[in-house]
Design a protein around this motif. Structure first.
Motif, short mmCIF file in Angstrom:
data_model
loop_
_atom_site.label_atom_id
_atom_site.label_comp_id
_atom_site.label_asym_id
_atom_site.label_seq_id
_atom_site.Cartn_x
_atom_site.Cartn_y
_atom_site.Cartn_z
N CYS A 114 0.83 -1.21 0.00
CA CYS A 114 0.00 0.00 0.00
C CYS A 114 0.86 1.25 0.00
O CYS A 114 0.46 2.29 -0.54
CB CYS A 114 -0.95 0.01 1.19
N GLU A 118 -0.13 2.64 -5.59
CA GLU A 118 -1.55 2.99 -5.47
C GLU A 118 -2.43 1.94 -6.16
O GLU A 118 -3.48 1.57 -5.65
CB GLU A 118 -1.81 4.39 -6.05
N ARG A 121 -2.65 -1.04 -3.96
CA ARG A 121 -3.52 -0.72 -2.83
C ARG A 121 -4.99 -0.84 -3.24
O ARG A 121 -5.81 -1.38 -2.51
CB ARG A 121 -3.24 0.71 -2.32
N GLU A 125 -7.86 -3.12 -1.70
CA GLU A 125 -9.13 -2.56 -1.23
C GLU A 125 -10.33 -3.28 -1.85
O GLU A 125 -11.28 -3.66 -1.15
CB GLU A 125 -9.19 -1.06 -1.53
#
Length: 192
Positions: A114, A118, A121, A125
């Motif tokens: 993370c 990006e 990440r 998520e």
């Protein structure tokens, strides 16, 4: 005999997953992955444009495989609460030792990647949201069948998932299953 393209791609991802589950993302270089997989460097770039794209593919495949494995545990004829307790018992069985096979990549790679990427990440998520949604579905079933006492299935699902991620991390820190025992007791209490 040469493997078909999709098999070679899967082979590279499988080898990398085993290495990264043990060592982490940044500690494993492409040369180590390729050498362990027995694949020339040029072949890697045929399948992946960069290590970051490779990391995205690794995480996407992990979530697809993990969700396929846990969906039948959570989607049973049992009550919602029983299905959830079976899932968390499965969690204990797969996360309590040093075997690499079914280790949670969210626990192993989450904080590390993370901060690096990006797009990785975002994969984490989306994947964790899918897991929380499956847990919430079982909680909804538990609300309907009377085995779970809550009015907010999403909040409880997020809390349970976070509890178990933390327990997994603490089990590694303490080299003990006690954090799982505590998480299971708290889970039973939260389910009502």
């Amino acid at each position: 005999m040469k493997k078909p393209a999709n098999e070679m791609r899967e082979h590279i991802l499988d080898v990398a997953r085993a290495l990264m589950t043990h060592k982490g993302y940044t500690a494993v270089g492409l040369n180590e992955v390729l050498s362990t997989a027995g694949v020339p460097k040029g072949s890697f770039y045929h399948y992946f444009k960069s290590k970051e794209e490779f990391g995205q593919a690794l995480l996407n495949e992990y979530f697809d495989e993990y969700l396929a494995r846990i969906a039948p545990i959570l989607d049973q004829e049992a009550s919602g609460a029983e299905s959830l307790l079976r899932y968390f018992q499965y969690w204990i069985e797969t996360q309590h030792d040093d075997s690499v096979g079914n280790k949670c990549l969210v626990v192993k790679l989450g904080a590390e990647v993370c901060d690096l990427s990006e797009v990785m990440r975002q994969v984490l998520e989306r994947g964790t949201t899918r897991i929380v949604d499956l847990i919430a579905d079982s909680i909804e079933r538990g609300i309907s069948d009377g085995s779970v006492a809550t009015s907010d299935s999403i909040a409880l699902a997020e809390s349970l998932y976070q509890l178990w991620l933390g327990a997994s991390l603490m089990a590694k820190v303490k080299r003990s299953t006690r954090p799982f025992e505590s998480a299971l007791a708290m889970t039973k209490s939260l389910l009502g």
